[in-house]
Design a protein around this motif. Structure first.
Motif, mmCIF file in Angstrom:
data_model
loop_
_atom_site.group_PDB
_atom_site.id
_atom_site.type_symbol
_atom_site.label_atom_id
_atom_site.label_comp_id
_atom_site.label_asym_id
_atom_site.label_seq_id
_atom_site.Cartn_x
_atom_site.Cartn_y
_atom_site.Cartn_z
ATOM 1 N N THR A 34 28.320 36.723 70.968
ATOM 2 C CA THR A 34 28.039 35.498 71.313
ATOM 3 C C THR A 34 27.587 34.751 73.053
ATOM 4 O O THR A 34 28.085 34.998 73.484
ATOM 5 N N ASN A 37 21.521 30.603 73.714
ATOM 6 C CA ASN A 37 20.537 30.977 74.005
ATOM 7 C C ASN A 37 19.640 30.905 75.626
ATOM 8 O O ASN A 37 20.104 30.002 76.281
ATOM 9 N N GLU A 159 21.180 40.514 66.512
ATOM 10 C CA GLU A 159 20.720 39.215 66.149
ATOM 11 C C GLU A 159 20.187 39.969 64.204
ATOM 12 O O GLU A 159 19.414 39.324 64.006
ATOM 13 N N SER A 190 24.972 38.722 67.643
ATOM 14 C CA SER A 190 25.570 37.184 66.774
ATOM 15 C C SER A 190 25.693 35.162 67.227
ATOM 16 O O SER A 190 26.630 35.375 67.832
ATOM 17 N N HIS A 191 24.955 34.345 66.384
ATOM 18 C CA HIS A 191 25.838 33.061 66.585
ATOM 19 C C HIS A 191 26.539 32.514 65.547
ATOM 20 O O HIS A 191 27.237 31.923 64.472
ATOM 21 N N GLN A 192 26.244 34.138 64.212
ATOM 22 C CA GLN A 192 26.763 33.383 63.718
ATOM 23 C C GLN A 192 28.498 33.663 62.645
ATOM 24 O O GLN A 192 29.051 34.312 63.303
ATOM 25 N N GLU A 227 32.713 23.910 68.442
ATOM 26 C CA GLU A 227 31.515 22.982 67.714
ATOM 27 C C GLU A 227 31.672 22.179 67.013
ATOM 28 O O GLU A 227 30.089 21.346 67.071
ATOM 29 N N CYS A 232 29.619 22.836 74.346
ATOM 30 C CA CYS A 232 29.123 24.283 74.085
ATOM 31 C C CYS A 232 30.430 25.406 74.535
ATOM 32 O O CYS A 232 31.497 24.832 75.003
#
Length: 240
Positions: A34, A37, A159, A190-192, A227, A232
């Motif tokens: 992760t 971007n 992703e 992934s960011h999930q 978060e 960040c």
């Protein structure tokens, strides 16, 4: 086990993008990458899959140097890759794609099992052409199913949640758990949070470098805290 030793990759104009990454991915683990971007996560995955070749450094699979191996050779050695943006093939049906990935003809039952893991019905999708009439989300799910059909001991998902509805995403998370229990090695970008929360290890990549890595128990709370405080993963204030 897969190892990266001082792997670097430069853009055609010489601009460094991946800047000397050292990483060890143990067998039968789920590793989630992760980070911000544009930090180099997808490029790193493509270097491992053989889509890109490092400017310098080595990639080893079970002690074998595969740095110069093609994507086809790496697939034969057990490395599978699901693109962030699925590739479409004109004139190919979903069933054709699944059989090509699996290397053998498939019964309706087999297709049902594989497509069901990503929330699709084989009776509805098997004969549809993948080049027309399918949404981006449907294509994403079909590609993930094709990766499952191919198998392999080391599977990369870029992703996988992109374009997938909540119900299918839940099924996908369950599938990752099943694959993990079946002794596959998974590398997921992934960011999930739900995917991060089932990882064995989390790797944070930013600006082409690994900024931190460790167990889920160690890394996830810091990411969630960042978060909540609108920061960040690098600890820099984000503008809103």
């Amino acid at each position: 086990m897969l190892q990266l030793e001082q792997v670097k990759w430069d853009l055609p104009d010489g601009t460094p993008l991946i800047q000397g990454i050292d990483l060890t991915i143990p067998d039968k683990k789920m590793i989630v990458i992760t980070g911000p971007n544009g930090g180099g996560k997808t490029t790193l995955a493509k270097l491992i899959a053989g889509i890109l070749t490092p400017s310098s450094g080595k990639i080893l699979l079970d002690g074998e140097d595969i740095t110069e191996c093609s994507v086809t050779d790496r697939a034969r050695k057990g490395i599978s890759y699901a693109f962030q943006q699925p590739v479409r093939f004109k004139g190919m049906t979903v069933k054709d794609m699944m059989e090509l990935a699996g290397g053998a003809s498939m019964t309706t039952e087999m297709l049902c099992t594989l497509l069901g893991k990503v929330g699709l019905c084989a009776e509805e999708y098997a004969d549809r052409e993948i080049n027309t009439g399918l949404s981006g989300g449907e294509m994403k799910r079909i590609e993930i199913a094709s990766v499952l059909a191919h198998g392999g001991k080391f599977i990369i998902f870029d992703e996988p949640e992109a374009g997938i509805d909540l119900w299918s995403f839940t099924r996908l998370v369950d599938t990752f758990r099943e694959m993990q229990s079946d002794s596959h090695t998974l590398l997921i970008i992934s960011h999930q949070e739900r995917i991060l929360s089932i990882a064995d290890e989390i790797v944070v990549v930013a600006n082409g470098k690994i900024r931190t890595t460790g167990s889920r128990e160690e890394i996830l709370p810091t990411l969630l805290a960042d978060e909540r405080s609108a920061r960040c993963p690098l600890g820099k204030e984000e503008r809103r």
